[in-house]
Enzyme design. Sequence first.
Site, PDB file in Angstrom:
ATOM      1  N   HIS A  53       0.814  -1.211   0.000  1.00  0.00           N
ATOM      2  CA  HIS A  53       0.000   0.000   0.000  1.00  0.00           C
ATOM      3  C   HIS A  53       0.850   1.266   0.000  1.00  0.00           C
ATOM      4  CE1 HIS A  53      -3.707  -2.175   0.398  1.00  0.00           C
ATOM      5  NE2 HIS A  53      -3.329  -2.748   1.527  1.00  0.00           N
ATOM      6  N   GLU A 158      -7.310 -12.338   5.642  1.00  0.00           N
ATOM      7  CA  GLU A 158      -8.135 -11.130   5.484  1.00  0.00           C
ATOM      8  C   GLU A 158      -9.225 -11.301   4.440  1.00  0.00           C
ATOM      9  OE1 GLU A 158      -5.506  -7.927   4.506  1.00  0.00           O
ATOM     10  OE2 GLU A 158      -4.383  -9.086   3.029  1.00  0.00           O
ATOM     11  N   ASP A 184      -9.753  -5.462   6.041  1.00  0.00           N
ATOM     12  CA  ASP A 184     -10.275  -6.197   4.893  1.00  0.00           C
ATOM     13  C   ASP A 184     -11.189  -7.334   5.327  1.00  0.00           C
ATOM     14  OD1 ASP A 184      -9.071  -4.616   2.981  1.00  0.00           O
ATOM     15  OD2 ASP A 184      -7.298  -5.870   2.798  1.00  0.00           O
TER      16      ASP A 184
END
Length: 262
Positions: A53, A158, A184
Site C-alpha cells: 500500500h 483477510e 479487509d
Amino acid sequence: MNASNASLRNGVKEKLARGETVYSMTSRLVRTFDIASIAYTAGFDSIYIDMEHSSYSLEAAGQVCMACLGLDVTPFVRVPSTDPHFIARVLDSGALGIIVPSVQSAEDARAIVRAAKHAPLGERSVAGAPPQFHYRSLPAVDATQQLDDATMIIAMIESLEGLEAVEEIAAVEGVDILLVGANDLSSALGVSGEMDHELVRNAYRRVLNACLANNKVLGVGGLGSRPDLIKELVALGARYVSTGNDISFLLAAAIQKRQQFA
C-alpha cells in the site's frame, strides 16, 4: 552479530519463542534509515515496510532493512503478492521476514514457503554474502541454514476464503504467524469497520484456535485505533501486534500539537 562466528539473530522470533508479545510499526511514508532509529528509540520490536500500500522502492526498503539490522529491530516487508522472484529479492535485500497479504489456501502458503526458504524446504536461490550477515561470506550450508532459521513467514488472513482455509494454512510447515487483517476481513464479513462485531471476534477466535493447534502465532493487524481490543486479543493469546503506520502516527501527533494552540 559482531563476532566472526556469531549466528544470525531475529529478535522477534526469540521473544515469541519465550512467549512474549512483540510490537511492530509499519513504514509507508519514511523512505530513509531514520525510521529504523525512530522505531528503536520508541521501543518497537519490529518494523514492517509496506510495499503493498505504498510506492516504496526495493532500494529504499533494503536501506531501511539494513538500518534495522544494526539496531536489533527486526525488519519485515509486506510484499504485494506471492511472486517468488519479488519475495527472493526482498529477502536478499536484508529483510528477516515477509508479510504476505490475502493468503487464501494451503497451496498459497506452500508457494510462499518455497519462495522464502532454501532447499530442502523451499526453492530460494542461494545468494552469496547477504546483507543480513553484513556481507560476510559463509559456507553456503551455514548461510542458508541461518537464513532459513531467522527468516519468518507471516501469512495474512483477510478474506472469507482465507478464513475458511485457516486450519490448513496454519498446518503448513514454514509459516510462523497468521496475521489477521481486520480492515479487509471485516469488509469481507459484511461489517466493514465494526471491529468489535461478533463476526470479527469469532474470526479471531477461529484463527487463534488454528494457531494453537499448529504451534503458530496469532497476529493482530488493523486495530491500531482500538488499543482496548488489542489488549483483549493479547489476553486471549495474540503475540504479534501491528500497532499502526508512520503516516497515522505523524498525523495524530500533528493534529494534537496544532490543537494545543487553538
